[in-house]
Design a protein around this motif. Structure first.
Motif, PDB file in Angstrom:
ATOM      1  N   GLY A 139       0.786  -1.229   0.000  1.00 56.72           N
ATOM      2  CA  GLY A 139       0.000   0.000   0.000  1.00 56.72           C
ATOM      3  C   GLY A 139       0.813   1.271   0.000  1.00 56.72           C
ATOM      4  O   GLY A 139       0.270   2.360   0.219  1.00 56.72           O
ATOM      5  N   LEU A 140       2.121   1.174  -0.265  1.00 54.91           N
ATOM      6  CA  LEU A 140       2.955   2.368  -0.337  1.00 54.91           C
ATOM      7  C   LEU A 140       2.776   3.039  -1.695  1.00 54.91           C
ATOM      8  O   LEU A 140       2.430   2.390  -2.689  1.00 54.91           O
ATOM      9  CB  LEU A 140       4.424   2.005  -0.127  1.00 54.91           C
ATOM     10  N   GLU A 141       3.047   4.331  -1.750  1.00 59.17           N
ATOM     11  CA  GLU A 141       2.863   5.068  -2.991  1.00 59.17           C
ATOM     12  C   GLU A 141       3.965   4.715  -3.979  1.00 59.17           C
ATOM     13  O   GLU A 141       5.154   4.764  -3.660  1.00 59.17           O
ATOM     14  CB  GLU A 141       2.871   6.576  -2.741  1.00 59.17           C
ATOM     15  N   VAL A 142       3.553   4.353  -5.192  1.00 60.96           N
ATOM     16  CA  VAL A 142       4.473   4.058  -6.284  1.00 60.96           C
ATOM     17  C   VAL A 142       4.073   4.946  -7.457  1.00 60.96           C
ATOM     18  O   VAL A 142       2.908   4.988  -7.850  1.00 60.96           O
ATOM     19  CB  VAL A 142       4.409   2.575  -6.687  1.00 60.96           C
ATOM     20  N   ARG A 143       5.074   5.667  -7.987  1.00 63.56           N
ATOM     21  CA  ARG A 143       4.794   6.595  -9.088  1.00 63.56           C
ATOM     22  C   ARG A 143       6.035   6.763  -9.940  1.00 63.56           C
ATOM     23  O   ARG A 143       7.156   6.669  -9.455  1.00 63.56           O
ATOM     24  CB  ARG A 143       4.335   7.947  -8.506  1.00 63.56           C
ATOM     25  N   ALA A 144       5.820   7.025 -11.226  1.00 66.84           N
ATOM     26  CA  ALA A 144       6.933   7.244 -12.163  1.00 66.84           C
ATOM     27  C   ALA A 144       7.918   6.088 -12.148  1.00 66.84           C
ATOM     28  O   ALA A 144       9.121   6.279 -12.271  1.00 66.84           O
ATOM     29  CB  ALA A 144       7.636   8.563 -11.854  1.00 66.84           C
ATOM     30  N   GLY A 145       7.383   4.888 -11.970  1.00 66.39           N
ATOM     31  CA  GLY A 145       8.219   3.701 -12.038  1.00 66.39           C
ATOM     32  C   GLY A 145       8.972   3.364 -10.771  1.00 66.39           C
ATOM     33  O   GLY A 145       9.746   2.408 -10.756  1.00 66.39           O
ATOM     34  N   GLY A 146       8.783   4.132  -9.685  1.00 69.74           N
ATOM     35  CA  GLY A 146       9.544   3.880  -8.466  1.00 69.74           C
ATOM     36  C   GLY A 146       8.714   4.086  -7.208  1.00 69.74           C
ATOM     37  O   GLY A 146       7.579   4.577  -7.246  1.00 69.74           O
ATOM     38  N   ILE A 147       9.298   3.707  -6.087  1.00 65.57           N
ATOM     39  CA  ILE A 147       8.668   3.895  -4.773  1.00 65.57           C
ATOM     40  C   ILE A 147       8.873   5.354  -4.369  1.00 65.57           C
ATOM     41  O   ILE A 147      10.011   5.818  -4.256  1.00 65.57           O
ATOM     42  CB  ILE A 147       9.317   2.969  -3.733  1.00 65.57           C
ATOM     43  N   VAL A 148       7.810   6.083  -4.147  1.00 64.69           N
ATOM     44  CA  VAL A 148       7.907   7.517  -3.887  1.00 64.69           C
ATOM     45  C   VAL A 148       8.442   7.760  -2.479  1.00 64.69           C
ATOM     46  O   VAL A 148       7.910   7.236  -1.488  1.00 64.69           O
ATOM     47  CB  VAL A 148       6.542   8.198  -4.051  1.00 64.69           C
ATOM     48  N   VAL A 149       9.532   8.560  -2.408  1.00 62.83           N
ATOM     49  CA  VAL A 149      10.117   8.921  -1.117  1.00 62.83           C
ATOM     50  C   VAL A 149      10.386  10.419  -1.088  1.00 62.83           C
ATOM     51  O   VAL A 149      10.478  11.074  -2.129  1.00 62.83           O
ATOM     52  CB  VAL A 149      11.427   8.151  -0.830  1.00 62.83           C
ATOM     53  N   ASP A 150      10.520  10.942   0.131  1.00 61.19           N
ATOM     54  CA  ASP A 150      10.821  12.364   0.273  1.00 61.19           C
ATOM     55  C   ASP A 150      12.326  12.589   0.176  1.00 61.19           C
ATOM     56  O   ASP A 150      13.092  11.690  -0.193  1.00 61.19           O
ATOM     57  CB  ASP A 150      10.243  12.915   1.583  1.00 61.19           C
ATOM     58  N   ALA A 151      12.770  13.786   0.521  1.00 59.69           N
ATOM     59  CA  ALA A 151      14.179  14.153   0.369  1.00 59.69           C
ATOM     60  C   ALA A 151      15.090  13.447   1.365  1.00 59.69           C
ATOM     61  O   ALA A 151      16.311  13.612   1.309  1.00 59.69           O
ATOM     62  CB  ALA A 151      14.345  15.665   0.504  1.00 59.69           C
ATOM     63  N   HIS A 152      14.504  12.646   2.280  1.00 53.72           N
ATOM     64  CA  HIS A 152      15.304  11.862   3.223  1.00 53.72           C
ATOM     65  C   HIS A 152      15.064  10.364   3.069  1.00 53.72           C
ATOM     66  O   HIS A 152      15.513   9.578   3.899  1.00 53.72           O
ATOM     67  CB  HIS A 152      14.999  12.301   4.654  1.00 53.72           C
ATOM     68  N   GLY A 153      14.341   9.984   2.016  1.00 54.50           N
ATOM     69  CA  GLY A 153      14.144   8.574   1.721  1.00 54.50           C
ATOM     70  C   GLY A 153      12.919   7.939   2.322  1.00 54.50           C
ATOM     71  O   GLY A 153      12.691   6.739   2.142  1.00 54.50           O
ATOM     72  N   ALA A 154      12.084   8.705   3.058  1.00 54.93           N
ATOM     73  CA  ALA A 154      10.910   8.132   3.701  1.00 54.93           C
ATOM     74  C   ALA A 154       9.772   7.960   2.704  1.00 54.93           C
ATOM     75  O   ALA A 154       9.502   8.832   1.884  1.00 54.93           O
ATOM     76  CB  ALA A 154      10.448   9.013   4.859  1.00 54.93           C
ATOM     77  N   THR A 155       9.099   6.807   2.786  1.00 53.06           N
ATOM     78  CA  THR A 155       7.945   6.538   1.942  1.00 53.06           C
ATOM     79  C   THR A 155       6.693   7.138   2.581  1.00 53.06           C
ATOM     80  O   THR A 155       6.773   7.887   3.566  1.00 53.06           O
ATOM     81  CB  THR A 155       7.741   5.026   1.767  1.00 53.06           C
ATOM     82  N   SER A 156       5.535   6.764   2.050  1.00 51.55           N
ATOM     83  CA  SER A 156       4.268   7.216   2.639  1.00 51.55           C
ATOM     84  C   SER A 156       4.027   6.589   4.009  1.00 51.55           C
ATOM     85  O   SER A 156       3.124   7.016   4.736  1.00 51.55           O
ATOM     86  CB  SER A 156       3.112   6.899   1.695  1.00 51.55           C
ATOM     87  N   ASP A 157       4.794   5.578   4.381  1.00 53.34           N
ATOM     88  CA  ASP A 157       4.814   5.035   5.746  1.00 53.34           C
ATOM     89  C   ASP A 157       6.121   5.511   6.383  1.00 53.34           C
ATOM     90  O   ASP A 157       7.205   5.167   5.906  1.00 53.34           O
ATOM     91  CB  ASP A 157       4.768   3.505   5.703  1.00 53.34           C
ATOM     92  N   PRO A 158       6.082   6.307   7.461  1.00 47.89           N
ATOM     93  CA  PRO A 158       7.305   6.883   8.028  1.00 47.89           C
ATOM     94  C   PRO A 158       8.276   5.865   8.603  1.00 47.89           C
ATOM     95  O   PRO A 158       9.420   6.218   8.902  1.00 47.89           O
ATOM     96  CB  PRO A 158       6.780   7.826   9.119  1.00 47.89           C
ATOM     97  N   LEU A 159       7.862   4.609   8.748  1.00 43.50           N
ATOM     98  CA  LEU A 159       8.760   3.574   9.241  1.00 43.50           C
ATOM     99  C   LEU A 159       9.435   2.810   8.103  1.00 43.50           C
ATOM    100  O   LEU A 159      10.269   1.938   8.350  1.00 43.50           O
ATOM    101  CB  LEU A 159       8.008   2.589  10.138  1.00 43.50           C
ATOM    102  N   ILE A 160       9.072   3.130   6.872  1.00 41.67           N
ATOM    103  CA  ILE A 160       9.618   2.425   5.715  1.00 41.67           C
ATOM    104  C   ILE A 160      10.285   3.434   4.785  1.00 41.67           C
ATOM    105  O   ILE A 160       9.706   4.471   4.450  1.00 41.67           O
ATOM    106  CB  ILE A 160       8.526   1.645   4.958  1.00 41.67           C
TER     107      ILE A 160
END
Length: 412
Positions: free
Chosen positions: A260-281
């Motif tokens: 259930g994590l966000e996937v877009r543009a062919g990859g797992i979406v993360v912020d500028a520190h590598g965090a996904t839509s789940d802050p533990l992943i």
């Protein structure tokens, strides 16, 4: 979701899925930032972390070179205190229980999870993996199997004229094979190199005896008398004894998507520190569509340099406050006696060539929206050091950029 608290306790566990370069660098980043807890590095290959760039070059060329490409000696892994699980595949993420499930039923609990799952090759239905004489080059075992077939006089067809395909072509030609490259685009390395750079490499390959078929695709494959016959879109049929397919890669995002994590543009979406839509992943390397502060947008890169830099950044960012990720894109390629290094965008709205390609040494500035967005250097490492300082700056006069007699330093 809110950001997770930084890691700091010895009773915490970080599980890293993917024992390649990005995964290893995550572990280094964690330890470098002082994380005292448990680090579990899970890889689905049976091999300890190894370097992939030599697979299309030195490993194909030199018998036994596969034994020299470890990314981390045993002493380094011991110093990192990494629990290395090789030959194990993670098949599911249980976010509620904070566990990953392994193929066969085992489970590993995590306080933080990092997906450094990398990519897999794109395949062609007409040339399925595992078919006799058909090779896809992604892992160490692939390279060793292909090397056994690169013998003098063997007819080798390479489907895909990207960087990997052209590197394999150069290596195979150096081993005395008869090499044909089949590329759908109008020039080789069209996605990752400017027209001037592509033209230079195409000429060098042709000089070496490589037959390059541009604007051409493989329609099917037929087998007869131990040989492969490839009907082409041009109406010709090409004979080959070995076929190497290099038509790009696809990020391994299935674990993330199924969780259930966000996937877009062919990859797992993360912020500028590598965090996904789940802050533990978190996610790192080419599996991630990462926010790049330098670009001001999300991006996905498929290079060694990015895997190394992003992996370490993500590891450190989980432990202590870190600046947003802002590394420029970059990659290199070695073919024959040519060293290509690119920093920033490999293609601009306009490209300014500095030096004479006929000399075998030149630089290309890539310009877009009035700024230098990237630099390509062919056998010109010293010039690249000065040229890269111009990236992001307003583009100087094209005549000054193009003139090797003009000092670049005052232009930066």
């Amino acid at each position: 979701m809110t950001a997770a608290e930084p890691l700091e306790r010895a009773d915490q566990t970080v599980v890293i899925v993917g024992a390649g370069l990005a995964g290893l660098r995550v572990a280094e980043g964690l330890r470098g930032a002082g994380f005292p807890g448990r680090v579990v590095l899970v890889g689905d290959e049976p091999h300890a972390p190894y370097d992939r760039p030599p697979l299309s070059k030195a490993v194909l060329e030199i018998e036994g070179h596969e034994h020299t490409i470890k990314l981390a000696p045993e002493a380094m892994l011991a110093a990192l205190s990494v629990d290395l699980r090789l030959g194990q595949r993670v098949v599911r993420i249980d976010r509620e229980r904070r566990e990953v499930e392994l193929q066969g039923g085992g489970r590993i609990a995590y306080d933080r999870l990092v997906l450094a799952t990398g990519s897999r090759v794109r395949t062609l239905d007409a040339l399925p993996p595992g078919a006799p004489g058909v090779h896809y080059l992604r892992g160490l075992d692939d390279a060793v199997a292909l090397r056994a077939e690169l013998i003098p006089g063997r007819k080798v067809a390479i489907v895909g004229g990207g960087v990997i395909g052209m590197e394999v072509a150069a290596t195979a030609r150096g081993r005395g094979c008869e090499v044909t490259v089949i590329e759908a685009a109008s020039r080789p390395m069209a996605r990752t190199a400017s027209p001037a750079v592509s033209c230079y490499f195409e000429q060098r390959h042709r000089q070496a005896g490589v037959d390059i078929r541009l604007g051409t695709t493989v329609e099917a494959v037929e087998r007869q008398d131990g040989r492969l016959w490839l009907p082409l879109s041009t109406g010709e049929t090409l004979e080959a004894q070995s076929v190497v397919v290099g038509v790009g890669v696809r990020a391994n995002t299935e674990l993330a998507a199924d969780a259930g994590l966000e996937v877009r543009a062919g990859g797992i979406v993360v912020d500028a520190h590598g965090a996904t839509s789940d802050p533990l992943i978190f996610a790192a390397g080419e599996a991630a569509t990462h926010f790049n502060d330098l670009l001001g947008r999300h991006d996905r890169q498929e290079t060694w340099n990015h895997a190394a830099a992003h992996g370490e950044h993500v590891g450190r960012a989980m432990v202590a406050p870190a600046e947003p990720y802002s590394q420029p894109a970059s990659y290199w390629s070695d073919q024959y006696d040519i060293n290509l290094q690119i920093v920033g965008a490999p293609i601009g709205e306009t490209d300014v060539v500095r030096g004479d390609p006929a000399s075998g040494r030149f630089v290309v500035f890539h310009v877009a929206a009035g700024r230098v967005v990237g630099v390509s250097a062919v056998n010109a490492v010293r010039e690249l050091r000065a040229a890269r300082r111009l990236i992001g700056a307003p583009a100087p006069d094209p005549a000054a950029l193009a003139d090797p007699a003009v000092n670049l330093a005052p232009l930066a």
